[in-house]
Design a protein around this motif. Structure first.
Motif, PDB file in Angstrom:
ATOM      1  N   UNK A 659      66.431 -73.638  47.787  1.00  0.00           N
ATOM      2  CA  UNK A 659      65.222 -73.001  47.263  1.00  0.00           C
ATOM      3  C   UNK A 659      65.524 -72.471  45.867  1.00  0.00           C
ATOM      4  N   UNK A 660      64.761 -72.896  44.878  1.00  0.00           N
ATOM      5  CA  UNK A 660      64.991 -72.498  43.490  1.00  0.00           C
ATOM      6  C   UNK A 660      64.257 -71.183  43.230  1.00  0.00           C
ATOM      7  N   UNK A 665      60.383 -67.470  40.552  1.00  0.00           N
ATOM      8  CA  UNK A 665      60.083 -66.193  39.910  1.00  0.00           C
ATOM      9  C   UNK A 665      59.403 -66.400  38.562  1.00  0.00           C
ATOM     10  N   UNK A 666      59.858 -67.408  37.796  1.00  0.00           N
ATOM     11  CA  UNK A 666      59.222 -67.673  36.502  1.00  0.00           C
ATOM     12  C   UNK A 666      57.759 -68.052  36.660  1.00  0.00           C
ATOM     13  N   UNK A 667      57.439 -68.747  37.772  1.00  0.00           N
ATOM     14  CA  UNK A 667      56.058 -69.153  38.014  1.00  0.00           C
ATOM     15  C   UNK A 667      55.218 -68.019  38.593  1.00  0.00           C
ATOM     16  N   UNK A 734      69.884 -67.645  45.234  1.00  0.00           N
ATOM     17  CA  UNK A 734      69.215 -66.343  45.140  1.00  0.00           C
ATOM     18  C   UNK A 734      69.961 -65.425  44.176  1.00  0.00           C
ATOM     19  N   UNK A 735      71.287 -65.379  44.295  1.00  0.00           N
ATOM     20  CA  UNK A 735      72.068 -64.528  43.388  1.00  0.00           C
ATOM     21  C   UNK A 735      72.032 -65.065  41.965  1.00  0.00           C
ATOM     22  N   UNK A 736      72.023 -66.390  41.810  1.00  0.00           N
ATOM     23  CA  UNK A 736      71.926 -66.982  40.470  1.00  0.00           C
ATOM     24  C   UNK A 736      70.621 -66.566  39.807  1.00  0.00           C
ATOM     25  N   UNK A 737      69.540 -66.577  40.573  1.00  0.00           N
ATOM     26  CA  UNK A 737      68.245 -66.156  40.013  1.00  0.00           C
ATOM     27  C   UNK A 737      68.288 -64.693  39.581  1.00  0.00           C
ATOM     28  N   UNK A 738      68.915 -63.843  40.362  1.00  0.00           N
ATOM     29  CA  UNK A 738      69.013 -62.424  40.006  1.00  0.00           C
ATOM     30  C   UNK A 738      69.838 -62.235  38.737  1.00  0.00           C
ATOM     31  N   UNK A 743      68.574 -58.957  36.973  1.00  0.00           N
ATOM     32  CA  UNK A 743      68.643 -57.996  38.071  1.00  0.00           C
ATOM     33  C   UNK A 743      70.086 -57.680  38.446  1.00  0.00           C
ATOM     34  N   UNK A 744      70.994 -58.591  38.141  1.00  0.00           N
ATOM     35  CA  UNK A 744      72.424 -58.361  38.222  1.00  0.00           C
ATOM     36  C   UNK A 744      73.004 -58.499  36.814  1.00  0.00           C
ATOM     37  N   UNK A 745      74.098 -57.838  36.534  1.00  0.00           N
ATOM     38  CA  UNK A 745      74.708 -57.864  35.205  1.00  0.00           C
ATOM     39  C   UNK A 745      75.133 -59.288  34.848  1.00  0.00           C
ATOM     40  N   UNK A 746      74.466 -59.924  33.873  1.00  0.00           N
ATOM     41  CA  UNK A 746      74.804 -61.318  33.533  1.00  0.00           C
ATOM     42  C   UNK A 746      76.249 -61.496  33.065  1.00  0.00           C
ATOM     43  N   UNK A 747      76.883 -60.411  32.585  1.00  0.00           N
ATOM     44  CA  UNK A 747      78.256 -60.532  32.091  1.00  0.00           C
ATOM     45  C   UNK A 747      79.294 -60.276  33.178  1.00  0.00           C
TER      46      UNK A 747
END
Length: 947
Positions: A659-660, A665-667, A734-738, A743-747
């Motif tokens: 599930x993407x 979320x973008x849509x 799901x975590x990749x989307x966050x 929603x999660x620290x990208x770094x």
């Protein structure tokens, strides 16, 4: 068998030949001797003078038994003494009971035991990695948590990973003729047996001695069709001087059972669903109106080939008013039991050098060939850029589907069956003896066990089959820049025409997949069943040290490593490690009514991967407040070493639906089911895995008010943590989307591992585009708990002029089974039947010439498909009715040397319970039920004496 020598002095029996339960054999042997026996549980007995038949039976330990060089097989303990009863509940079934209940394989015996409550993959699971294996699941746990032994020694595991992820033992080609009895010990057994003994231990005890020989011939068939089978067995035993020899040989043969041979799987199911596609072209419209859903089908220009699928292929209309070619029997060309042929052998040699020393050698060799057909092969444009094609003239986005019927392939369905050749072997050489008259005994042996498997599967080769359909559909060699899809000027009429077997052979070939597992162990055990005296009796002690190694190798065929096999993946890899262990057990009868059993073990694994070690311990208590009542409790820790396939796996591909959540979320969509699509995945090894840990405890009671009645009830609790699992693709997405949404620290290290554009676990070719692949590995992440209550009843009716009756019943209610994927997720109940009831009523006529058994099994209610998919309370969610089957056998022995048996398995021809919500083929849960139906078998056995 325990007895006082003075009790049998001067007595002789008339001898006995044939297959009997221990009770039946003792009843015949002891007639007229003034003796009777007392059942100590399992297969242990003590002889006593004949007294009033209804006197209470004592559950206290029997008198001390003088140790001899004869091997005593006691499951669940190191102490070599049949008088030692462990506090852990053990279910035992003897060879005579196996035959009387109509079982025809070791796998069938174990699947019918009440501890086997969970789903397990096997021959019915089409397309699985282990369609040619018979793994065993206890208490609904994965087969990786069941340890399988032969004569107390570990059996090599099957070389192809179960479910593509873990190695487990298979009993598919263990011959039934070598079995003396089978013990199944519930719960943790690592302190005695080491790794993997978490859910339970299965100990298959082979024939230890025999005087004379026998020939047995058996033939069976299913009135509904398929599955005809034959078995020929020869056994022999002889003792001469210092030598003792026991041997067995067995030949087996069986035809497959096909889906079209059973009403449930020959058609469109209880729901009368639309026939599956044989040839169809889904139309998604043009880019301007594209919404991700097909608008219908392109109608076949010249109709359908009505000769395919045995003349059942026809034009099928759908709700959009368009048509495709399909057959209501299109899915029925699939096997549910494999074609089998096997040759098996067992040899045991014993040489008694003197009263202090015995040398021995055991060897078992099993060769088996199986063939199966997982269903027709098919082609789609899934491997083409974009996963679809575009009509160059109209701009329509199309998705062709083409299934190859048996008439289109070389040799038909039979000619395209997968083949598996498997060799399972186990051999040991050793010696045992006494240290003088000290009471101390020793046993030293070297064991080698292995499994070598070669699977040959007919597969489509992606470049070849794509070229074939490129030519057939008129590929232009160009791509539409707006859609990224390849352009075609299609001859769609040719797409619906049958291909010839020669054309099919041009883009298909057999692919070989070989695997090899091995384990070797050198073990020394030293013990004393009467080390010192305590108020309650003699204390027993045993200790062992062992060392060895194990390996697994499964080279990955280039067809899979280079992704040349169309829509087909495989696992592969290889590695080895060394193992050493030391263990002890101490049995302490502290008081007459109180016995404590303590044991501990240390295991260490070393090799190229991370070294791991575990210390496990167990404490058991047996308390007898009265002669007729035994209370028992047991607490144990257990472990499983990291799986070799997880430590040494080569990058292995698979397909999964993801599930993407990012695009969803973008849509701004409130529900993301429309953003689920298939992607290719790759699983990598994790050499840093830690062992899986567990703790188990049980509490029970045994009550025997008379020597005719025995009742027991036990509660078992299993808790597993740090369970080794493959990462969940949906949770990674799901975590990749966050991470991408902030929603999660990208770094963070976690987000970088997921989103790195080069080697991230979730890969998108273009920023903001769909996922095209995922990378997963194995982690120590999950936990699992099982709570179960099981009970057993044994009752012998008083003999009458009509004969003797014996009733045995076993019940297991696994009232709770929960799984938690990770600590941050909720615990989820594991679906499936959780209660099993079995019963056997045995009748023996006066004189013993005639006997009969009625065996029944009630497999409890299970959630239907709607419940399994959407949860309790969803529309249509309910429980399926219990599945109740009966086996019946009738035996006649006109002489002591000759006997015949008639068997009817599944007497009432019961099919799996009907599930109206199971909308997909095969319309039932293949991991919990089977469609075999009634089987009739005839057997003849001739016994001859040794001279």
């Amino acid at each position: 068998m325990a007895y006082a020598p003075a009790l049998v002095a001067g007595l002789r029996t008339r001898g006995l030949a044939g297959i009997y339960t221990p009770e039946e054999a003792l009843e015949r042997l002891l007639r007229g001797t003034g003796l009777r026996w007392r059942d100590l549980g399992g297969t242990s007995f003590v002889l006593i003078p004949k007294q009033q038949e209804t006197m209470p039976i004592s559950l206290r330990p029997p008198p001390k038994i003088v140790a001899t060089l004869a091997t005593v097989a006691v499951s669940g303990t190191l102490i070599d003494n049949a008088s030692v009863q462990t506090a852990t509940p053990v279910l035992t079934i003897t060879a005579a009971q196996i035959q009387a209940r109509g079982f025809s394989s070791v796998a069938e015996v174990l699947r019918n035991m009440v501890f086997a409550t969970g789903p397990v993959q096997g021959p019915q699971t089409a397309g699985s990695f282990t369609q040619g294996a018979q793994p065993i699941s206890l208490f609904g746990l994965s087969p990786q948590f069941t340890l399988v032994l032969v004569d107390g020694k570990p059996l090599a595991r099957f070389g192809r990973p179960y479910n593509g992820s873990t190695l487990a033992a298979s009993v598919a080609n263990l011959p039934l003729s070598i079995v003396d009895h089978i013990d199944v010990m519930a719960g943790g057994g690592s302190t005695i047996y080491g790794s993997q003994a978490i859910g339970g231990v299965v100990n298959i005890v082979t024939r230890a001695q025999s005087h004379g020989g026998s020939v047995e011939v058996q033939a069976g068939h299913y009135p509904a069709g398929g599955g005809a089978n034959q078995r020929v067995t020869f056994t022999w035993g002889h003792t001469q001087g210092h030598w003792q020899t026991v041997g067995a040989m067995e030949f087996t043969n069986a035809d497959p059972i096909w889906g079209y041979q059973r009403p449930l799987t020959d058609g469109t199911g209880p729901q009368q669903r639309m026939p599956p596609v044989q040839a169809g072209i889904q139309d998604y419209g043009t880019l301007a109106g594209f919404n991700g859903y097909p608008q219908g089908y392109l109608d076949p220009p010249a109709g359908c080939d009505n000769l395919l699928f045995a003349g059942s292929n026809t034009l099928v209309g759908n709700n959009a008013g368009t048509h495709y070619c399909g057959s209501p029997r299109g899915d029925a060309w699939r096997t549910y039991s494999n074609q089998e042929r096997g040759y098996d052998g067992l040899l045991k040699l014993r040489y008694r050098a003197n009263d202090q020393l015995q040398l021995y050698m055991d060897a078992m060799w099993n060769w088996q060939q199986q063939r199966w057909y997982p269903g027709p092969t098919y082609w789609t444009p899934a491997s083409l850029p974009g996963g679809a094609i575009e009509d160059a003239a109209s701009g329509q986005i199309l998705y062709p589907e083409r299934v190859f019927a048996p008439e289109e392939v070389p040799g038909g369905a039979y000619g395209q069956m997968a083949r598996q050749r498997d060799v399972l072997y186990q051999a040991d050489v050793g010696a045992n003896g006494n240290f003088g008259d000290s009471g101390w005994t020793w046993d030293l042996y070297y064991l080698r066990s292995g499994d070598r498997t070669l699977v040959e599967e007919p597969l489509l080769v992606t470049p070849r089959v794509n070229r074939f359909f490129d030519a057939l559909l008129g590929a232009t060699g160009t791509t539409d820049p707006a859609t990224g899809l390849p352009l075609y000027r299609g001859d769609y009429a040719s797409f619906f025409s049958a291909v010839t077997p020669a054309q099919y052979a041009g883009f298909a070939q057999y692919a070989n997949e070989a695997s090899d597992t091995r384990l070797d162990t050198t073990r020394l055990t030293v013990g004393n069943a009467a080390w010192f005296s305590l108020p309650g009796g003699d204390a027993g002690f045993a200790s062992l040290v062992e060392a060895g190694g194990e390996s697994w190798h499964e080279p990955l065929n280039p067809l899979f490593s280079e992704q040349l096999a169309f829509q087909h993946t495989a696992s592969g890899g290889g590695g080895q490690r060394q193992h050493a262990a030391a263990a002890f057990e101490l049995n302490l009868p502290l008081l007459k009514p109180l016995t404590v059993d303590l044991s501990g073990r240390y295991d260490r694994y070393t090799g190229p991967a991370r070294a791991s070690h575990r210390y496990t311990y167990r404490a058991g208590i047996e308390y007898r407040p009265f002669d007729v009542l035994l209370l028992r409790a047991n607490y144990a820790t257990a472990f499983k070493a990291p799986d070799l396939s997880a430590l040494f796996l080569s990058p292995s591909g698979y397909y999964a639906t993801v599930t993407d959540y990012y695009l969803c979320a973008l849509a701004g969509a409130s529900e993301c089911s429309a953003y689920a699509y298939p992607v290719r995945g790759v699983t990598l090894a994790n050499p840093s895995l830690k062992p899986t840990d567990a703790r188990t405890w049980s509490l029970g009671a045994v009550w025997s008010p008379t020597d005719r009645l025995n009742l027991s009830v036990d509660y078992l609790d299993i808790a597993i943590r740090n369970e080794e699992v493959a990462q969940n693709v949906d949770l990674l997405s799901y975590d990749e989307a966050r991470c991408l949404l902030g929603q999660l620290d990208p770094s963070s290290a976690r987000c970088r591992a997921l989103t790195d554009p080069v080697d991230g676990q979730v890969h998108r070719p273009m920023p903001g585009g769909p996922i095209d692949s995922v990378v997963t590995t194995y982690v120590n992440l999950s936990s699992e708990t099982v709570h179960s209550i099981f009970a057993a009843l044994r009752y012998r009716f008083a003999p009458t002029r009509f004969g003797s009756l014996r009733l045995e019943m076993d019940y297991n209610n696994q009232f709770r089974h929960d799984f938690r994927y990770s600590a941050d997720l909720p615990q989820e109940p594991v679906a499936g039947p959780h209660d099993v009831l079995t019963g056997a009523l045995d009748w023996t006529a006066p004189g013993g010439a005639w006997s009969s058994t009625l065996y029944g099994r009630r497999y409890g209610a299970s959630p239907n498909q709607a419940t399994a998919l959407y949860g309790t309370g969803s529309p249509g969610a309910t429980q399926l009715h219990p599945w109740v089957t009966f086996n019946w056998t009738l035996s006649y022995a006109p002489t002591r040397r000759l006997s015949f048996m008639l068997t009817a398995d599944n007497l009432a021809n019961k099919m799996p319970p009907r599930d109206s919500t199971f909308g997909d083929y095969p319309y039932f849960d293949v991991e919990n039920y089977d469609i075999y139906g009634r089987q009739i078998m005839m057997q003849a056995r001739l016994v001859f004496d040794a001279h």
